[in-house]
Design an enzyme around this catalytic site. Structure first.
Site, PDB file in Angstrom:
ATOM      1  N   LYS A 193       1.178  -1.346   0.373  1.00 45.37           N
ATOM      2  CA  LYS A 193      -0.199   0.087   0.020  1.00 45.37           C
ATOM      3  C   LYS A 193       0.800   1.284   0.869  1.00 45.37           C
ATOM      4  CE  LYS A 193      -3.535   1.816   2.538  1.00 45.37           C
ATOM      5  NZ  LYS A 193      -4.559   2.560   3.713  1.00 45.37           N
ATOM      6  N   LYS A 207      -2.215  -1.513  -3.949  1.00 42.70           N
ATOM      7  CA  LYS A 207      -2.787  -0.402  -3.506  1.00 42.70           C
ATOM      8  C   LYS A 207      -1.957   0.628  -3.677  1.00 42.70           C
ATOM      9  CE  LYS A 207      -6.495   1.950  -1.160  1.00 42.70           C
ATOM     10  NZ  LYS A 207      -6.929   1.610   0.764  1.00 42.70           N
TER      11      LYS A 207
END
Length: 334
Positions: free
Chosen positions: A203, A256
């Site tokens: 992320k 992400k």
């Protein structure tokens, strides 16, 4: 008919594109409604729904209103839901204690979904930013440091709370070190061995999360998230993070954002021995919506093309705010 000019070619790749049927026969990647997870925004109360200006078409909903939308999702074949909570300011504190309240918004939502739609897979976010008055994914020290180990202790309580409510997956999105192993141990200690963990493993500290933070009013009050989320300049570090999470017990891993990190997604997919998810985040969604609203892009085509690109890059699972819309478009294509 004689042509004035003809190339002497034995290889003509266009032959494999000459009709829709041939193109279907040789298609390398298939996008399916079964690939999609639908992130939704929930709030307390009843019979209420609020527009999110920076995310056209997305709303904050009370749980009763959400249940009606899930009925529509199920009919379309979208059977994986990820609820994100908008928490009242008076319920926030420095340690995010509301995050593990068994009667809180998220566990209440999970129980309601599983009671009415037992076949729907519910994936809950495990991070403190919606519950923390500082707007960070972890506990902030008086000196402004994000405290890793103290945060992980709270995340374990949060994950157990969600699992006891019936969550199929708990999804740590905080990027604290060691949290996957600690959460796995906490779940197993409570006999919750069937609860899966989808780790937000790679992320990034991205600028594309802005509309999401608008939706939940969860932006950091001070500083940024660069000491725990990944540097967008780094690619190999993603493999290290994924390897650690798999070793600690992650059942699935995530990259992400998605669309601007397809190189990372491809490498993670090639490396990972567990299924890989990618999250088409709020900023990616908002940009496509805005361009389509201005007539600059064909919305129907770019929605499916963007998702196909994510799938082609290696994602088995795609989190997207377009899930319901994409399901309708895929039905129309049949």
């Amino acid at each position: 008919m004689n042509h004035p000019f003809s190339l002497d070619l034995t290889q003509r790749p266009r032959r494999n594109r000459k009709s829709a049927t041939v193109r279907d026969l040789v298609r390398e990647t298939e996008l399916s409604v079964k690939d999609l997870v639908y992130p939704v925004f929930i709030m307390e109360g009843s019979q209420r729904e609020e527009q999110i200006p920076s995310m056209p078409g997305m709303t904050r909903k009370t749980v009763d209103v959400l249940l009606k939308e899930i009925e529509e999702c199920v009919a379309l074949g979208v059977k994986a839901i990820a609820p994100f909570p908008s928490i009242a300011e008076e319920k926030k504190d420095r340690t995010g204690s509301e995050s593990f309240n068994p009667d809180g918004l998220v566990p209440t939502c999970v129980r309601a979904i599983k009671e009415k739609f037992p076949e729907v897979v519910v994936m809950t976010d495990v991070a403190l930013d919606p519950f923390n008055i500082d707007g960070h994914d972890g506990i902030v020290s008086p000196m402004g440091e994000i405290l890793n180990d103290e945060t992980v202790e709270v995340l374990c309580k949060m994950a157990v709370c969600h699992a006891k409510a019936g969550a199929d997956f708990v999804c740590p999105s905080d990027m604290m070190d060691g949290r996957i192993g600690a959460i796995r141990a906490a779940l197993d200690a409570e006999g919750l061995t069937n609860t899966s963990i989808m780790a937000y493993s790679a992320k990034y500290a991205s600028a594309f999360y802005g509309p999401f933070r608008d939706a939940l009013d969860s932006a950091p009050k001070a500083g940024d998230k660069k000491t725990y989320q990944m540097d967008p300049a780094n690619r190999k570090e993603a493999i290290r993070e994924v390897a650690l999470d798999i070793e600690e017990g992650a059942d699935m891993v995530m990259v992400k954002p998605a669309c601007y990190y397809l190189d990372v997604l491809r490498e993670v997919a090639d490396f990972s021995e567990v299924p890989v998810a990618a999250y088409q985040v709020s900023g990616e969604y908002a940009m496509l919506c805005a361009a389509a609203q201005n007539g600059w892009l064909d919305r129907r085509r770019v929605v499916l093309e963007s998702l196909m690109g994510i799938k082609r890059a290696g994602a088995k699972i795609i989190w997207t705010y377009f899930a319901k819309e994409a399901a309708k478009l895929l039905q129309e294509e049949k």
